[in-house]
Motif scaffolding. Structure first.
Motif, mmCIF file in Angstrom:
data_model
loop_
_atom_site.group_PDB
_atom_site.id
_atom_site.type_symbol
_atom_site.label_atom_id
_atom_site.label_comp_id
_atom_site.label_asym_id
_atom_site.label_seq_id
_atom_site.Cartn_x
_atom_site.Cartn_y
_atom_site.Cartn_z
ATOM 1 N N THR A 122 0.814 -1.221 0.000
ATOM 2 C CA THR A 122 0.000 0.000 0.000
ATOM 3 C C THR A 122 0.848 1.274 0.000
ATOM 4 O O THR A 122 0.292 2.362 -0.148
ATOM 5 C CB THR A 122 -0.938 0.046 1.227
ATOM 6 O OG1 THR A 122 -0.156 0.070 2.419
ATOM 7 C CG2 THR A 122 -1.888 -1.134 1.239
ATOM 8 N N LEU A 123 2.149 1.159 0.157
ATOM 9 C CA LEU A 123 3.000 2.353 0.186
ATOM 10 C C LEU A 123 3.043 3.074 -1.152
ATOM 11 O O LEU A 123 3.258 4.278 -1.203
ATOM 12 C CB LEU A 123 4.419 1.995 0.629
ATOM 13 C CG LEU A 123 4.593 1.638 2.088
ATOM 14 C CD1 LEU A 123 6.050 1.259 2.367
ATOM 15 C CD2 LEU A 123 4.157 2.770 2.994
ATOM 16 N N ASP A 124 2.872 2.338 -2.229
ATOM 17 C CA ASP A 124 2.816 2.921 -3.564
ATOM 18 C C ASP A 124 3.994 3.855 -3.847
ATOM 19 O O ASP A 124 3.818 5.004 -4.274
ATOM 20 C CB ASP A 124 1.490 3.655 -3.759
ATOM 21 C CG ASP A 124 1.184 3.943 -5.226
ATOM 22 O OD1 ASP A 124 1.573 3.129 -6.088
ATOM 23 O OD2 ASP A 124 0.560 4.998 -5.491
ATOM 24 N N GLY A 125 5.190 3.375 -3.523
ATOM 25 C CA GLY A 125 6.390 4.133 -3.844
ATOM 26 C C GLY A 125 6.869 5.088 -2.769
ATOM 27 O O GLY A 125 7.971 5.611 -2.874
ATOM 28 N N THR A 126 6.066 5.350 -1.768
ATOM 29 C CA THR A 126 6.529 6.234 -0.692
ATOM 30 C C THR A 126 7.439 5.438 0.245
ATOM 31 O O THR A 126 7.362 4.220 0.323
ATOM 32 C CB THR A 126 5.360 6.841 0.110
ATOM 33 O OG1 THR A 126 4.596 5.790 0.693
ATOM 34 C CG2 THR A 126 4.469 7.690 -0.761
ATOM 35 N N ASN A 127 8.302 6.159 0.951
ATOM 36 C CA ASN A 127 9.237 5.509 1.856
ATOM 37 C C ASN A 127 8.548 5.035 3.136
ATOM 38 O O ASN A 127 7.670 5.719 3.656
ATOM 39 C CB ASN A 127 10.374 6.461 2.237
ATOM 40 C CG ASN A 127 11.323 6.686 1.090
ATOM 41 O OD1 ASN A 127 11.501 5.823 0.250
ATOM 42 N ND2 ASN A 127 11.928 7.857 1.049
ATOM 43 N N ALA A 128 8.991 3.905 3.615
ATOM 44 C CA ALA A 128 8.490 3.371 4.885
ATOM 45 C C ALA A 128 9.250 4.037 6.028
ATOM 46 O O ALA A 128 10.430 4.350 5.897
ATOM 47 C CB ALA A 128 8.703 1.862 4.933
ATOM 48 N N HIS A 129 8.572 4.288 7.136
ATOM 49 C CA HIS A 129 9.190 4.906 8.303
ATOM 50 C C HIS A 129 8.706 4.221 9.570
ATOM 51 O O HIS A 129 7.532 3.888 9.692
ATOM 52 C CB HIS A 129 8.835 6.399 8.397
ATOM 53 C CG HIS A 129 9.359 7.212 7.270
ATOM 54 N ND1 HIS A 129 10.683 7.570 7.170
ATOM 55 C CD2 HIS A 129 8.748 7.733 6.188
ATOM 56 C CE1 HIS A 129 10.852 8.276 6.069
ATOM 57 N NE2 HIS A 129 9.694 8.386 5.460
ATOM 58 N N ASN A 130 9.610 4.036 10.501
ATOM 59 C CA ASN A 130 9.273 3.536 11.847
ATOM 60 C C ASN A 130 8.433 2.260 11.830
ATOM 61 O O ASN A 130 7.483 2.126 12.603
ATOM 62 C CB ASN A 130 8.554 4.619 12.655
ATOM 63 C CG ASN A 130 9.411 5.844 12.851
ATOM 64 O OD1 ASN A 130 10.621 5.741 13.082
ATOM 65 N ND2 ASN A 130 8.802 7.002 12.741
ATOM 66 N N ILE A 131 8.779 1.338 10.966
ATOM 67 C CA ILE A 131 7.999 0.105 10.843
ATOM 68 C C ILE A 131 8.009 -0.681 12.145
ATOM 69 O O ILE A 131 6.979 -1.235 12.548
ATOM 70 C CB ILE A 131 8.521 -0.771 9.685
ATOM 71 C CG1 ILE A 131 8.346 -0.031 8.368
ATOM 72 C CG2 ILE A 131 7.800 -2.111 9.644
ATOM 73 C CD1 ILE A 131 9.013 -0.700 7.203
ATOM 74 N N TYR A 132 9.149 -0.728 12.801
ATOM 75 C CA TYR A 132 9.247 -1.480 14.054
ATOM 76 C C TYR A 132 8.229 -0.950 15.073
ATOM 77 O O TYR A 132 7.465 -1.711 15.659
ATOM 78 C CB TYR A 132 10.674 -1.388 14.609
ATOM 79 C CG TYR A 132 10.892 -2.204 15.849
ATOM 80 C CD1 TYR A 132 11.043 -3.590 15.773
ATOM 81 C CD2 TYR A 132 10.951 -1.599 17.094
ATOM 82 C CE1 TYR A 132 11.239 -4.344 16.918
ATOM 83 C CE2 TYR A 132 11.140 -2.352 18.240
ATOM 84 C CZ TYR A 132 11.290 -3.720 18.142
ATOM 85 O OH TYR A 132 11.481 -4.465 19.274
ATOM 86 N N GLN A 133 8.209 0.356 15.282
ATOM 87 C CA GLN A 133 7.267 0.962 16.233
ATOM 88 C C GLN A 133 5.827 0.766 15.775
ATOM 89 O O GLN A 133 4.938 0.537 16.590
ATOM 90 C CB GLN A 133 7.559 2.448 16.424
ATOM 91 C CG GLN A 133 8.696 2.719 17.372
ATOM 92 C CD GLN A 133 8.520 2.061 18.726
ATOM 93 O OE1 GLN A 133 9.346 1.251 19.119
ATOM 94 N NE2 GLN A 133 7.469 2.373 19.442
ATOM 95 N N LEU A 134 5.586 0.866 14.480
ATOM 96 C CA LEU A 134 4.251 0.664 13.940
ATOM 97 C C LEU A 134 3.739 -0.736 14.265
ATOM 98 O O LEU A 134 2.627 -0.904 14.770
ATOM 99 C CB LEU A 134 4.242 0.878 12.422
ATOM 100 C CG LEU A 134 2.945 0.526 11.707
ATOM 101 C CD1 LEU A 134 1.837 1.494 12.089
ATOM 102 C CD2 LEU A 134 3.166 0.511 10.202
#
Length: 79
Positions: free
Chosen positions: A22-34
């Protein structure tokens, strides 16, 4: 027990793959905390329910101290 653990791991894998899709090309951030924030609350709710709200029993099942459990319950406003 191994089968249940495999099911849990498989569910987490599927959810994380769906997240990346679902990110559609945007960068992932703070996945661990998410992931922690999405899993921790329902985990605490269900464990407390099965422990009949006995914090000592729930803490033992979770492998954490009762103090840590109380802090987490407070964090998620479950106490």
């Amino acid at each position: 027990m191994a089968n249940v653990t495999n099911q849990l791991a498989s569910s987490v894998r599927s959810a994380i793959k769906a997240y990346f899709a679902t990110l559609d090309g945007t960068n992932a951030h703070n996945i661990y905390q998410l992931v922690l924030s999405e899993i921790e609350r329902p985990l605490l709710e269900i464990v407390m329910e099965h422990a009949d709200n006995n914090q000592s029993k729930a803490a033992q099942w979770l492998g954490i101290s009762r103090n840590t459990l109380r802090k987490l319950l407070s964090k998620y406003e479950l106490s």
